[in-house]
Design a protein around this motif. Structure first.
Motif, short mmCIF file in Angstrom:
data_model
loop_
_atom_site.label_atom_id
_atom_site.label_comp_id
_atom_site.label_asym_id
_atom_site.label_seq_id
_atom_site.Cartn_x
_atom_site.Cartn_y
_atom_site.Cartn_z
N PRO A 71 0.84 -1.20 0.00
CA PRO A 71 0.00 0.00 0.00
C PRO A 71 0.88 1.25 0.00
O PRO A 71 2.04 1.20 0.41
N ASP A 72 0.33 2.33 -0.47
CA ASP A 72 1.06 3.60 -0.53
C ASP A 72 1.45 4.01 0.89
O ASP A 72 0.60 4.31 1.72
N ASP A 73 2.75 4.00 1.17
CA ASP A 73 3.21 4.34 2.52
C ASP A 73 3.92 5.69 2.56
O ASP A 73 4.78 5.94 3.41
N SER A 74 3.55 6.58 1.63
CA SER A 74 4.14 7.91 1.63
C SER A 74 3.58 8.77 2.76
O SER A 74 4.20 9.75 3.17
N GLY A 75 2.39 8.41 3.28
CA GLY A 75 1.80 9.13 4.40
C GLY A 75 1.80 8.27 5.66
O GLY A 75 2.11 7.08 5.63
N TYR A 76 1.42 8.89 6.78
CA TYR A 76 1.47 8.20 8.07
C TYR A 76 0.56 6.98 8.09
O TYR A 76 0.96 5.90 8.53
N ASP A 77 -0.68 7.15 7.63
CA ASP A 77 -1.63 6.03 7.66
C ASP A 77 -1.14 4.85 6.84
O ASP A 77 -1.32 3.68 7.22
N GLY A 78 -0.51 5.14 5.71
CA GLY A 78 0.03 4.07 4.88
C GLY A 78 1.16 3.33 5.56
O GLY A 78 1.29 2.10 5.45
N LYS A 79 1.99 4.08 6.30
CA LYS A 79 3.08 3.44 7.05
C LYS A 79 2.53 2.53 8.14
O LYS A 79 3.04 1.42 8.37
N VAL A 80 1.49 2.99 8.83
CA VAL A 80 0.87 2.18 9.87
C VAL A 80 0.34 0.88 9.27
O VAL A 80 0.52 -0.22 9.82
N LEU A 81 -0.32 0.98 8.11
CA LEU A 81 -0.86 -0.21 7.46
C LEU A 81 0.25 -1.17 7.07
O LEU A 81 0.13 -2.39 7.24
N ARG A 82 1.34 -0.64 6.58
CA ARG A 82 2.49 -1.49 6.19
C ARG A 82 3.05 -2.21 7.41
O ARG A 82 3.36 -3.41 7.35
N LEU A 83 3.17 -1.50 8.52
CA LEU A 83 3.67 -2.11 9.75
C LEU A 83 2.70 -3.17 10.25
O LEU A 83 3.11 -4.24 10.71
N LYS A 84 1.41 -2.89 10.13
CA LYS A 84 0.40 -3.89 10.50
C LYS A 84 0.56 -5.16 9.67
O LYS A 84 0.47 -6.27 10.18
N GLN A 85 0.78 -5.00 8.38
CA GLN A 85 0.96 -6.15 7.51
C GLN A 85 2.14 -7.01 7.98
O GLN A 85 2.05 -8.24 8.02
N GLN A 86 3.22 -6.35 8.32
CA GLN A 86 4.42 -7.09 8.71
C GLN A 86 4.19 -7.86 10.00
O GLN A 86 4.59 -9.03 10.13
N TYR A 87 3.54 -7.22 10.97
CA TYR A 87 3.27 -7.92 12.23
C TYR A 87 2.24 -9.03 12.01
O TYR A 87 2.36 -10.11 12.58
N PHE A 88 1.25 -8.74 11.20
CA PHE A 88 0.22 -9.74 10.89
C PHE A 88 0.85 -11.00 10.32
O PHE A 88 0.51 -12.12 10.72
N LEU A 89 1.80 -10.84 9.41
CA LEU A 89 2.48 -12.00 8.81
C LEU A 89 3.25 -12.78 9.86
O LEU A 89 3.09 -14.01 9.98
N VAL A 90 4.10 -12.10 10.64
CA VAL A 90 4.98 -12.84 11.54
C VAL A 90 4.20 -13.42 12.73
O VAL A 90 4.47 -14.56 13.15
N SER A 91 3.22 -12.70 13.26
CA SER A 91 2.50 -13.20 14.42
C SER A 91 1.67 -14.43 14.07
O SER A 91 1.71 -15.44 14.77
#
Length: 810
Positions: free
Chosen positions: A269-289
């Motif tokens: 997802p577009d992570d140029s803004g804050y909300d996009g960065k949060v979503l990207r971080l969520k994806q990464q934790y979602f995968l590993v957890s």
């Protein structure tokens, strides 16, 4: 696998379409046949899938789990038919029924699970793990939308949604009963128990349900079927619950449900803004957890030993920095859910997790704002902070020579959490993906960590599955190879070296040349069908297909095309071998400069392809929506493989290996795996040019390069840049000024101008070599002969024996 005869295939297809699909065979469409064949193949694979998992359970063998944000698996039907030994019979059945197998197989949409080499590597690795009979599985995210579907409109890249799951995906099995709850945010309460230990309680968390969808990964005709587990984010509040609430709460529930589903909604997802960065971080934790909880659940179910023995049975390989949260998440699970103390949990974690680094680019070495991690993952933030404190204290106390480097080593520095540093500190193995790349990591980019952990660093040069990228995509060449050296190369790719005996065998080389020409004619027909452009199959097919990034230097390639065009305009009778330049690339939606390069390539294609004065000596083709299936069409037809990244920037490259394997000759810098290709085939069988990695790094660190000096002294360069600046190629005068200014006013950061003269010279050598058919075919066959070294079978064997310590399930 059971072998179905041609007649049996026809009967099975008829049964599936009539009894299952409710359609008579006479009325069946190509899509109906596609799903029928998928059903037949799935039934055959499922038997072995069950047997394979039962075998792993019974033997309690050690298993590897490959965690990756991308798995660029492409279409699977043809690959599954090949690996189950049913491809030839199925093809014959379809032809006998009056269908074109290629059209039936092309019904399948490329799975939108990856973008570039990182994801394709992961897919090749899974195939080799299964083909070599190792117990290993992939863990990823089931994105509903891929990166994007690229359209070129008036030369511009336009992004459309890639909803690859709009129709039933025949290879996945939903495992709702194995769903796992993942928690974000909330409050953490620390309680001290009577025995002095700490207990952590979670409240007010945002709960997400991770539902696994399993995809079978079949080994090559050996009965092994491993698993690619893809996680889908779903809300655990049902429709009934939402409808029973008040109207205002109903819409709140809808918004919340949508926010949860977004986690597995889009690849990158577009992570140029804050909300996009949060979503990207969520994806990464979602995968590993979800992956780690699933792995530990399976371990506890199948292995009657304490988790203290986890490293003896499980390896977690994290593919680049994206899954680095596996380190603190495994710590959290072991301490908070399994009641281990810190020291035991840390020992288990650092003996279980291994890390593959894929880049030296600073922007790709992920960092997350500390406040963001603290807000979204409060417990993980506490653990990361403790890892950092303990690590920095250890460095300070035990390594006085590095005391002034603690800030450069710290996992948390300048309010940022450095994910690559976290991965290094929390793993037992750190590998690069090509010899040069690993040396740069050890001596420059990660020098201080190498000082601390010299035994952790190792090299595993990337590879490609030759069964897909030669046997499947180039069946005629594969058949010729088998005719002369036997079929052993299919399972032992190093046997391709036997082709050296035939590298000067004129009758054999003539047959290989005829195959190449047919592959080129087939691609030429495809190009005409898709673009309306007519290309000459007797021209040199010069190909650059890869992600569009400045360091990959598609700009250098198109500058060369412009130079040739200028030469032909000055002298229409210039004696050059006709060239067809073929590009395929996607630019990230927010990457303005990359999209300008795409626009320039397409603009030059429009000008050159419609200029009758150059007598069809040049053609430029940009094939939109580059993906695995398109690569499978292009690679067997390639004469020249453009691997021209700025030296030191490309970790490995795998496109270079795929084209080399199919007999293309490389024009490239001494970067990534190009060096190892050169070392094998020798200088006379590759076209190397340009700055070395050491020279590039010296310029970066010490200066001394002035792009404007080349502009002032090389009239070819000056002419091209002036043409861009003056609007010679644009519908408006300002159209390509940004490229001009970027090169000259940012001092040509990727050394396009510096390498331009050497690049032109390399292409002059290509021209000379291509005119001597015997020489060219000898060079081509030499490349194919040495390409077995770059099979992912070799790479996986090295991982298995040197990092994972796995045994083959013979």
């Amino acid at each position: 696998m059971a072998q179905l005869t041609t007649e049996k295939w026809i009967d099975e297809i008829k049964h599936k379409t009539e009894k299952v699909g409710g359609i008579s065979l006479a009325d069946a469409s190509e899509k109906d046949l596609f799903y029928a064949i998928c059903g037949i193949v799935s039934e055959e694979m499922n038997k072995n899938w069950i047997d394979t998992q039962d075998l792993y359970k019974q033997t309690q063998t050690k298993q590897v789990y490959y965690l990756s944000m991308e798995f660029l698996i492409g279409r699977l039907l043809e690959s599954n038919l090949l690996n189950t030994g049913m491809l030839d019979a199925c093809n014959e059945a379809l032809v006998k029924m009056g269908y074109d197998p290629e059209k039936v197989y092309s019904i399948e949409h490329d799975a939108g699970l990856g973008n570039g080499g990182l994801g394709r590597l992961a897919a090749c690795f899974l195939e080799s793990i299964a083909s070599l009979k190792f117990a290993g599985h992939g863990c990823g995210i089931r994105y509903r939308y891929g990166l994007f579907e690229q359209r070129i409109i008036h030369g511009h890249q336009v992004e459309l949604p890639d909803y690859w799951l709009k129709e039933e995906y025949p290879w996945e099995t939903r495992k709702a009963e194995e769903a796992i709850d993942i928690h974000f945010g909330g409050d953490i309460h620390m309680l001290k128990k009577n025995d002095g230990s700490l207990e952590f309680k979670y409240e007010n968390t945002d709960k997400v349900t991770a539902v696994p969808y399993d995809v079978p990964i079949a080994g090559y005709q050996n009965g092994v079927v491993n698993t690619l587990r893809l996680w889908s984010a779903e809300s655990n509040s049902g429709t009934t619950d939402m409808m029973s609430t008040q109207n205002s709460q109903y819409f709140h529930h809808l918004d919340h449900k949508h926010s949860i589903e977004q986690i597995s909604g889009f690849l990158y997802p577009d992570d140029s803004g804050y909300d996009g960065k949060v979503l990207r971080l969520k994806q990464q934790y979602f995968l590993v957890s979800s992956s780690l909880k699933s792995i530990i659940r399976q371990y506890k179910k199948n292995i009657s030993r304490s988790l203290i023995h986890l490293p003896e049975k499980i390896v977690i390989q994290i593919n680049d920095t994206h899954p680095s949260l596996a380190v603190p998440e495994l710590m959290r699970i072991l301490m908070d859910e399994e009641r281990f103390g810190w020291d035991d949990a840390w020992e288990i974690t650092t003996k279980t997790v291994a890390y593959t680094n894929h880049t030296t680019l600073s922007e790709a070495l992920e960092k997350w704002p500390q406040d963001m991690v603290k807000s979204l993952l409060p417990r993980l933030h506490m653990i990361i902070n403790e890892i950092n404190e303990r690590f920095c204290t250890e460095v300070w106390n035990n390594y006085p020579e590095l005391q002034n480097k603690v800030h450069e080593l710290a996992i948390i520095a300048d309010d940022q959490i450095h994910m690559a540093r976290l991965a290094i500190v929390g793993s037992f193995s750190v590998n690069g993906v090509a010899r040069l790349h690993t040396e740069i990591l050890k001596k420059k980019e990660m020098k201080n960590f190498y000082t601390l952990f010299p035994d952790r660093f190792n090299n595993k040069t990337n590879g490609i599955t030759h069964r897909r990228w030669l046997l499947q995509v180039n069946p005629e060449l594969s058949s010729l190879i088998t005719d002369v050296i036997g079929p052993q190369w299919i399972t032992r790719p190093n046997q391709l070296i036997s082709l050296l005996r035939y590298s000067r065998d004129e009758p054999f080389l003539d047959r290989v040349s005829e195959v190449k020409l047919r592959n080129k004619a087939k691609l030429a027909n495809f190009i005409h069908e898709k673009t309306g452009i007519t290309v000459n199959e007797h021209s040199i097919f010069d190909v650059q297909i890869k992600r569009l990034h400045e360091y990959k230097r598609q700009l250098l390639n198109i500058f060369h095309v412009i130079h040739l065009y200028n030469e032909l305009k000055d002298n229409p009778n210039l004696d050059i071998t006709p060239r067809t330049f073929i590009f395929g690339a996607k630019a990230a939606p927010s990457y303005y400069f990359a999209k300008e390069v795409i626009k320039l390539i397409n603009r030059m294609a429009s000008i050159i392809n419609n200029d009758a004065s150059i007598n069809d000596k040049l053609k430029v083709v940009f094939l939109e929506n580059y993906n695995v299936s398109l690569a499978e069409k292009i690679i067997p037809a390639t004469d020249i493989s453009e691997q021209i990244s700025t030296a030191s920037k490309e970790a490995s490259g795998t496109g270079n290996m795929k084209m080399m394997m199919n007999g293309a000759l490389t024009v490239g810098t001494l970067d990534g795996a190009n060096i190892e290709i050169r070392d094998l085939v020798g200088d006379r069988n590759i076209f190397i040019f340009g700055l070395t990695a050491d020279e590039v790094l010296h310029y970066y660190h010490h200066g001394g390069y002035v792009a404007r000096d080349i502009y002032n002294t090389d009239e070819r360069v000056r002419r091209i840049l002036d043409q861009l600046n003056e609007g010679a190629f644009g519908s408006q005068e300002i159209e390509f000024k940004d490229i001009y200014y970027h090169i000259l006013y940012h001092n040509d950061p990727y050394f396009v101008l510096k390498d331009f003269d050497a690049y032109i010279e390399a292409h002059e050598l290509v021209e000379q070599a291509y005119r001597d058919k015997s020489t060219w075919m000898n060079m081509s066959m030499t490349n194919t002969a040495y390409s077995g070294k770059f099979s992912s079978d070799r790479t996986i064997q090295e991982y298995a024996s040197e990092i994972w310590k796995l045994k083959r399930m013979d």
